[in-house]
Write an enzyme that holds these catalytic residues in place. Structure first.
Site: not given
Ligand SMILES: *Cc1c(COP(=O)(O)O)cnc(C)c1O
Length: 345
Positions: A33, A128, A242, A290
């Protein structure tokens, strides 16, 4: 090239599947998955099918479509989310096997695709997915004559071997399924390591195949190299990145590498993460941006072209610890921007 490179060692993946398979006497499937835990579902599934895996597990039918395309007809593809509204054509055309979770899904499946293979998922305490014990008791005499291909449940605490929940769920599963003819499945990676009582007829490991805990003997599968874009001298007292969170305590050399939190190098690992050059570990200097990470390379004797974030010494588990998360999240966060290279033999 400014793009970081992710190398995926398929022979190591296959070795992990074989090692887990060798711990059991039952059939060993593979959970692929979330795009094969971030490593590329098609490539991963093909390598495992070549090694002998015949049962694949995905979260949703759309993921099953990718696997069917990669594998062709033959191997079984089981869908944990069961038979959702709108899935019927995909399940039928691609020959997927839904693991039915509720009375609603059971009704939908038997009405829409009578005779089409299905499995049943039971809830043994995780709350679940799956039929509750009372629902199962009410319906088992209707379900079992339809020959479900599998009756399965999932362990909530398998990564903690001495947790009492394991025995409790095992007991619940046995109570619900002892004596049935259908094949049974309870164990994922953690359950395999708990021992043979947990294995039943089919195991369905995921994270251990990809080199993650709790399979501590796993061979590393993912390698991540980040190219250095620029190196600069930073004088004592100057700051980097930053919010000025890193201040040079000495005359320093700082390398800026290409990758950041948009590539899954999650920001929270910043203060604890290290990048490697040979045997040397270089700490992250300041905030992870980022697309960029600044790294203190003052102690290196040379100026490398790239630093590695994942290798055979620093694994997904090392990074998970640095970020306060689990290896699963590191793997499945691996970015879409990386150049991906597959080692095949
Ligand atoms: C994800 C998942 C697996 C695989 O679990 P790992 O811990 O990665 O081995 C198996 N079964 C179910 C139901 C799952 O959701």
């Amino acid at each position: 090239m400014g793009t970081a490179s992710l190398t995926i060692d398929l022979p190591a993946l296959v070795a992990n599947w074989r090692a887990l398979d060798a711990m059991t006497t039952c059939e060993t499937g593979a959970t692929v998955k979330a795009n094969g835990y971030g490593l590329g579902a098609g490539k991963v599934a093909r390598a495992l099918a070549q090694a002998g895996a015949r049962h694949f597990f995905v979260a949703v039918a759309e993921e099953g479509a990718t696997i069917r395309e990669a594998l062709g007809p033959g191997p079984a593809i089981h869908v944990f989310s069961g038979h959702m509204r709108g899935d019927t054509d995909m399940i039928a055309d691609l020959h997927l096997t839904p693991m039915l979770n509720s009375v609603e899904q059971l009704t939908r499946h038997l009405e829409a695709l009578p005779g089409h293979p299905f499995g049943v998922q039971l809830d043994t305490g995780m709350n679940r997915l799956g039929l509750e014990p009372a629902e199962w008791n009410a319906l088992r005499e209707i379900i079992l004559p339809q020959n479900p291909v599998m009756v399965m449940s999932h362990l909530a605490c398998a990564d903690t071997p001495d947790h009492p929940m394991n025995a409790q769920q095992l007991d619940a599963f046995r109570t619900m399924t002892d004596g049935i003819n259908a094949p049974r499945s309870l164990a994922a990676t953690g359950g395999i390591l708990l021992g043979s009582e947990y294995h039943f007829d089919m195991c369905r490991p995921g994270v251990g195949l990809y080199g993650g805990a709790p399979f501590t003997d796993a061979a590393p599968v993912a390698y991540l190299d980040l190219p250095i874009i620029q190196v600069r001298d930073v004088a004592e007292g100057e700051t980097v990145g930053y919010s000025n969170t890193w201040e040079a305590k000495r005359m320093s050399r700082v390398a800026t590498v290409s990758a950041g939190y948009a590539d899954g190098v999650i920001r929270a690992m910043g203060p604890n993460a290290k990048l490697r050059f040979g045997e040397a570990l270089c700490p992250v200097a300041g905030r992870i941006s980022m697309d960029l990470i600044t790294v203190d390379i003052t102690d290196l004797d040379e100026e490398p072209r790239a630093l590695s974030l994942l290798d055979d010494k620093q694994t997904v588990e090392t990074l998970a610890e640095a970020a306060g998360t689990i290896g699963y999240e590191i793997l499945t966060s691996l970015g879409a921007r990386y150049g991906r290279r597959y080692v095949t033999g």
